[in-house]
Design an enzyme around this catalytic site. Sequence first.
Site, mmCIF file in Angstrom:
data_model
loop_
_atom_site.group_PDB
_atom_site.id
_atom_site.type_symbol
_atom_site.label_atom_id
_atom_site.label_comp_id
_atom_site.label_asym_id
_atom_site.label_seq_id
_atom_site.Cartn_x
_atom_site.Cartn_y
_atom_site.Cartn_z
ATOM 1 N N PHE A 11 0.801 -1.233 0.000
ATOM 2 C CA PHE A 11 0.000 0.000 0.000
ATOM 3 C C PHE A 11 0.828 1.273 0.000
ATOM 4 O O PHE A 11 0.364 2.321 0.457
ATOM 5 C CB PHE A 11 -0.977 -0.001 1.195
ATOM 6 N N ARG A 46 1.144 15.731 -5.372
ATOM 7 C CA ARG A 46 -0.081 15.053 -5.801
ATOM 8 C C ARG A 46 -1.310 15.566 -5.024
ATOM 9 O O ARG A 46 -2.413 15.581 -5.560
ATOM 10 C CB ARG A 46 0.049 13.527 -5.690
ATOM 11 N N GLU A 55 -5.047 2.839 -6.912
ATOM 12 C CA GLU A 55 -5.245 3.877 -5.907
ATOM 13 C C GLU A 55 -6.607 4.565 -5.917
ATOM 14 O O GLU A 55 -7.146 4.889 -4.854
ATOM 15 C CB GLU A 55 -4.152 4.950 -6.063
#
Lengths: 500, 772
Positions: B239, B321, B724
């Site tokens: 993850f 991001r 994601e």
Amino acid sequence: MTMRQSIRFVRDGKAVELTDIGPNDTLLDYLRLTEESRGTKEGCAEGDCGACSVAVGAINKNGQLEYQAVNSCIQLLGMLDGKEIITVDDLSRGQEALHPVQDAMVRHHGSQCGFCTPGIVMSLFTLYHKGIKADRQAINNQLAGNLCRCTGYRPIIDAALESCNGSLDDRFVQAYAATTETLNKLDDGQDVFLGTPERFFAAPASIASLAKLYSQHPDAIVVAGATDVGLWITKQLRDLPKIIHLGRVEGLDRVEDNGAELLIGAGATYAQAEDALATIDPDIAEVVRRIGSSQVRASGTIGGNIANGSPIGDSPPLLIALDARLGLEKADSKREIRLEDFFIDYGKQDRQPGEFVSYVKVPKLAKNQFLRSYKISKRFDQDISALLAAFRLTVEHNRITEARIAFGGMAATPKRAAKTEKILVGLDLADQSGWTKAAETLEQDYQPISDMRASKEYRNDVAKGLLLKALHEISHAVSDTASPETRVIGQRNNSLREAV
Amino acid sequence: MLKKIPSPAPALNVGKATKHDSADRHVRGNALYIDDIREPRGTLHLAPGYARESCGKIKSLDLDAVRSAPGVVAVLTASDIPGLNDCSPSFGGDPILADGRIEFHGQVVFAVVARSHLEARKAAKLAHIEVIAETPMVTAEDGLAREASVLPTYEFSRGSPEATIKASPLALSDSFRIGGQEHFYLEGQVSLAIPQDQGEILVHTSTQHPTEIQHLIAKMLKIRDAAVVCECRRMGGAFGGKESQAAQWACLAALASHVTGRPAKMRLDRDDDMIMTGKRHDFRCDWQAGFDETGKISAVEVDFLARCGCSADLSLGVNDRTMFHADNSYYYPENRITSHRIKTNTVSNTAFRGFGGPQGMVFSERMMDAIAIKLGLDPLDVRKTNFYGDSGRDITPFGMKVEDNILEELVGELEQTSDYRKRRQEIQAFNTRSPFLKKGLALNPLKFGISFTLKHLNQAGALVHVYTDGSVQVNHGGTEMGQGLYTKVAQVVAEEFGIDLENVQITATTTDKVPNTAPTAASSGTDLNGMAAKLAAETIKSRLIDLAAKLYQIEKSAISFANNHVQIGQQKIPFAELTQQAFLQRVSLSSTGYYATPNITWDRDSKSGRPFLYFAYGAACAEVTIDTLTGEMVIDRVDILHDVGKSLNPALDIGQIEGGFVQGMGWLTTEELVYDDQGRLRTHAPSTYKIPTASDLPDDFRVKLWDSPGNREDTIYRSKAVGEPPVMLATAVFSAITNAIASLKPGVLPQISAPATPENILAAVKLMKSGD
């Protein structure tokens, strides 16, 4: 009396005898490091993720072979004496067809990274062996202690709904009779003692043996399910040289319904006691359902939850509200005290050297008594309470004649709310004007602390909210009127026993 | 307008709901993770040691008791490192072993090497580390007060947002917090280093980035990259937590192996893992917006204050991001988006599924809820009002044109299938009659940019071997963490050769087969590696076609591959027959494939160009009930519609969507990281840190793939990345909770921060009841 200096359990249909085990050895290390059966995974080593789940078979009170999932990471190896151990490596060997649970998991895409999967398979294996048609609630309860971080659980639940459907057809079912016979042979009623007087694992077979051994070694650690003590070993890395295990003590796991009260032996697991407790009130069933996970409830005991003395144990406040009494015993004496008097201060209980908890007696509710209990935690299932509230109100002609309120997580011990109780007595349930004052009095009864589970402000606020909720619920129950919805979890069927 | 997408030929393998390649082994328990590999004889075990303090100079380090503890073979400190003592993926500042200073609680000062894991762990507790303690910076505010940052502030701006907000008919400002998140991969960090012939070293490591670990070990040991092989067959979850954060443990295992000459394994205990490895960045978010009576936004200003921890790690990309997704699906005519990368004396925060994007979107969704609540409008209408649109309303704050927007159709469909409008009315009625329990409903969109924003990472290699018996082996740079990447790539290769999936042998990711790889991250695993593997297969296939054309004297266009056979004009021969022929005719049956993503041109310095090849879209509708007496909350129902383009494997894609959503739901509800005032993490085990469990999955959970004509970009079989984006579907849960609380006092924005724990919900409820 003879004494056995070994432990014996069943692996792959055969009895295995071990004579050289340490008191702190865990089942998981035995499986992974000694046997090199590495299907069983270590995820957290504290009994909270379920990746290490294995099935343990034992003969229950009805003489039936019963499988339960346990967390092998915090099971002391010696505790497995007289049991059958089944791991994921045993379910379908080599090229054998997959077990129905495994097969359903594959077809429903129930694994992604696969690391939690062995534990989930074994947890569902025990649900499969219950032989019931499992619904979503039963599956949630079985899986509460099996964390999966990839799938979001939907495919696992679907696999469980499909495979745990009441049909029983695997080679373990076919071997029931043989396994039962083997386990019965292992049940020799002897005291088990491995090691030296300085360092041992012991599992006495009778209360007399237990009392004698503990009086000789009052510094020993007494364990029932090791769901807490296991962490002293795996997390605090403590060396516990002397372990006395209660699991083999004859009669200590009794659960008796004596009409007006229940008697629960200190060795009875939550799983063994929950059905009986549930008969008192559905809120008790819900609290017990939310203690730990199915793995924890299969090992942990109410006796241990009490003896441990934790301020955040879930059963003590509930039992205190019910006015439970506690049996204590040692080599030359027995006594019975009110449970609330057992908890003296943080880490301090009314227990003498060599003395052990032998039972708890739980009075049932009289017709005019109402119980409400609520567990508050960040996550509903398998979480330690921020606080646990239990209220028992005795009501006559709409008036509260007796109030017993106990909270966990609000003080250094599970504690009653004496001042608030006093305010409540005499209140007319049809008149809400006194409720706020009662709720505010809780702040005089408790000065909670802030920690990672909740702030003191939250604990105070929610304690008040829970008292108000209990009063609302009980007043409607007393007047037999429809209550507005008060719960997002633990709904109770209000028609169950509310008419006074 | 959508580009016309060519309709694909019927597929044999691609698009099928094939099971995960390891599914059978997962359920049998014989899928090997690193700790399951039978250790070579004499393997040693490591455990880390650290100080009690959070910050300060190490005054003395007394390890005598550690060295003399039972089973201890060696104790490693910074001075044992022959080369570079750093395992940073970026700008340095991540010592493998602390050298002179500690910067956070849990920073590794030494490592014990012992005969057993337990002996190593017990010995590690015996050290005496004296630290001249300094006051740690724990919160973002602490760091801000000391002007401490790990990276410079970065900003996107357009127009004069401040003036425009002032001039707008309506405006709102707000500050709220977004919590971090522990990865809680079920398999903790683990590496096994095995010395090889000639001073080489083989490291089995559970990581998303074997190449980076190879390079870091080489630098640490002062040997060449070519002497280090890093291999990973599978991870038990990652993850993002095994992108950069796996390196330290691999380095330490390699160092132990270098110092002792013996195999060495480092597996972190769960509590150590949670204390010592970074997490999702937590934020404070200060914003204001101007808008009109319909909720249409004129300008937005937002400051993201990120707690980055003690070093830069991957914080540049993560925070960029966040900025790239502060718009989510909405057009901001004017904007200022500012990102502050604050240094604190806490563990260095890192990549986590969504890589900063989720935090950006939680902001945009809170802003939409705030505007709707203020105006008394349905939040979905405010969202739709602000959607990206046609020319003039299609440029993102970073200047990229949104060309593939499908939100109007997708959200419209979910609005219908979830019965959103009717349920809004029902919920209003419920809230009117229910004094204690309140419900909320929200339907939130998502748009997520696909590509590494660090341009050079958008490349991948693959290696395909065809054996003479017709079996095929595939290897590529992507790693398997449960997402099913290996399965999807194998499907692609099987598709190319027209053979059954069983004939494609999957092999472990290893730096000696495919070198110089990017991490498996940014949802790009399949886009990149699938394409590289396809190219490798195509190369071999074209050689086989050439051969067949020559042998059978036939046009190449008459040759095709299907059902384990090769159709050559009217003739059909087994695939294995042609591969035999190839060997006899001296035609190579092995090829590499290499892919570099086209059409990405982002330049960070000038803040111009196109960072993403395309966007993935989705939407979720969540209904919740809260208890206003306790703050408890249940999620009653969730409907999801998600865009994966043309799915390569619907079963795996649904798995990513469901799992991602639940992970996001945990982040925004029950998962709470608690640090004390010394910066020590108090929630470092599953007993105190609560990820969702089975009963947290809503009873009513409906997940569907968007019926897509396919990605308008030429991606692998027109699919879209899916790793994601689904995490961000969970913003609907947070919005629904906000709306449930808002029902207590219409027009007032609830002061709720994430995660919405019972405590945070009750605090917000209390504020609503208290008057102002």
